[in-house]
Enzyme design. Structure first.
Site, PDB file in Angstrom:
ATOM      1  N   ASP A   5      74.059 108.628  12.711  1.00 19.03           N
ATOM      2  CA  ASP A   5      74.148 107.615  11.644  1.00 19.03           C
ATOM      3  C   ASP A   5      72.828 107.556  10.883  1.00 19.03           C
ATOM      4  O   ASP A   5      72.290 106.495  10.612  1.00 19.03           O
ATOM      5  CB  ASP A   5      74.487 106.256  12.255  1.00 19.03           C
ATOM      6  CG  ASP A   5      74.899 105.230  11.206  1.00 19.03           C
ATOM      7  OD1 ASP A   5      75.431 105.625  10.153  1.00 19.03           O
ATOM      8  OD2 ASP A   5      74.686 104.028  11.447  1.00 19.03           O
ATOM      9  N   ASP A  60      67.772 102.930  15.338  1.00 17.84           N
ATOM     10  CA  ASP A  60      69.184 102.608  15.602  1.00 17.84           C
ATOM     11  C   ASP A  60      70.003 103.814  16.041  1.00 17.84           C
ATOM     12  O   ASP A  60      70.753 104.408  15.265  1.00 17.84           O
ATOM     13  CB  ASP A  60      69.823 101.965  14.374  1.00 17.84           C
ATOM     14  CG  ASP A  60      71.168 101.329  14.709  1.00 17.84           C
ATOM     15  OD1 ASP A  60      71.583 101.403  15.878  1.00 17.84           O
ATOM     16  OD2 ASP A  60      71.800 100.771  13.799  1.00 17.84           O
TER      17      ASP A  60
END
Length: 322
Positions: free
Chosen positions: A195, A211
């Site tokens: 991501d 993240d």
């Protein structure tokens, strides 16, 4: 403790259970999948706590996320690693799993800054060197079965698509699924961030990768293509810059460039399904008020039609550009 209504007192109690005291500044950060809070501890400095959404990942899957981070940091990749207490980086409080990181400062990576893109390419290559060496036994793979077929089932079951648009929407969706599935055949898969867009990269004297909640096994190009934007010519310049940095560290398989549009299609479809699946969460209704409106689904018919054209076009190629 209610995940959907985490109060400041509940957060503070959870952190105190592992010896971390919230002294000031408890602030919810921009995260929808999990609940993430930044705060100040007089003994530990600025910290970020992440409370994992129940039933999204198992403890084993979260541990693999953390192990990937620890291995990457040890190899010199610019990532923050979670804090450990008694050799554990995953904590539980009232049956809720959470973890705590040192807070990083900086600004969002500028995807139109070629110097930053090149440095980002180098960091991703270092991450992929680690990804080649480790095995994610519990995390899923990046597959069309998950990102397209499962996502389609979610949309059919949970999306509130107006009847007058449903036929056109699913016609375009099925065409995209068929074409993307036919094109998506990665030759090599490794542990990746998955991501890696500009909002998940912090710039502070170089890029920091943030993240890793979606980390899984997939092709290397997945961690690069989301930095591409603009016209085809602009994307070629950006791609050339990314790969210049990347190939300072690790060889890139140019055949993976043909996976960019299938991967884009997978992200588009999976994102719609993600919103539909989470629509019962009050935070989603509050933060995505345009979702499930007639205008939104009308736009998605157009988005899918445009993506089908991209899937049918020739893939990006630095050979023909150079």
């Amino acid at each position: 403790m209610n995940y959907y209504q985490l109060t400041p007192d509940a957060i503070a109690d959870a952190l105190m259970s592992v010896g971390i005291h919230v002294d000031s500044g408890l602030m919810a950060l921009n995260s929808y999948e999990n609940r993430v809070y930044r705060f100040k501890s007089d003994t530990d400095g600025a910290l970020v706590a992440k409370f994992y959404r129940p039933q999204r990942w198992s403890r084993q899957q979260i541990q693999e996320e953390h192990d990937f981070l620890f291995a990457s940091a040890k190899a010199g990749v610019r990532v923050a690693v979670p804090i450990k207490r008694e050799q554990n980086s995953i904590f539980a409080y009232n049956n809720m799993l959470f973890a705590v990181w040192p807070a990083l400062s900086g600004r969002q990576l500028e995807a139109d800054n070629l110097d930053q893109l090149e440095a980002f390419g180098e960091q991703i290559a270092r991450l992929h060197q680690v990804g080649e060496r480790i095995t994610l036994n519990h995390r899923p793979q990046l597959t069309t079965e998950d990102y397209l077929l499962r996502a389609r089932a979610v949309l059919q079951q949970k999306a509130e698509i107006p009847k007058k648009l449903s036929s056109a929407f699913f016609k375009q969706l099925d065409a995209v699924i068929d074409r993307a599935s036919a094109l998506y055949h990665p030759r090599q898969q490794l542990a990746i961030h998955c991501d890696c867009h500009a909002s998940n990269v912090l710039w502070n004297d170089g890029p920091w990768l943030l993240d890793f909640d979606d980390c899984r096994t997939g092709p290397a190009v997945q961690d690069l293509w989301m930095m591409l934007s603009g016209s085809r010519q602009e994307q070629l310049i950006q791609l050339d810059t990314l790969l210049a940095g990347y190939e300072n560290i690790r060889e890139f398989d140019s055949s993976e460039l043909a996976l960019i549009e299938p991967l884009r299609a997978m992200r588009i479809v999976n994102y719609m399904a993600w919103l539909a699946a989470r629509w019962s969460d009050p935070a989603f209704v509050l933060n995505f008020p345009w979702f499930n409106t007639e205008e939104y689904w009308q736009q998605q018919v157009g988005v899918l039609a445009e993506q089908l054209q991209h899937l049918d076009a020739a893939p990006l190629s630095l050979t023909s550009w150079n």
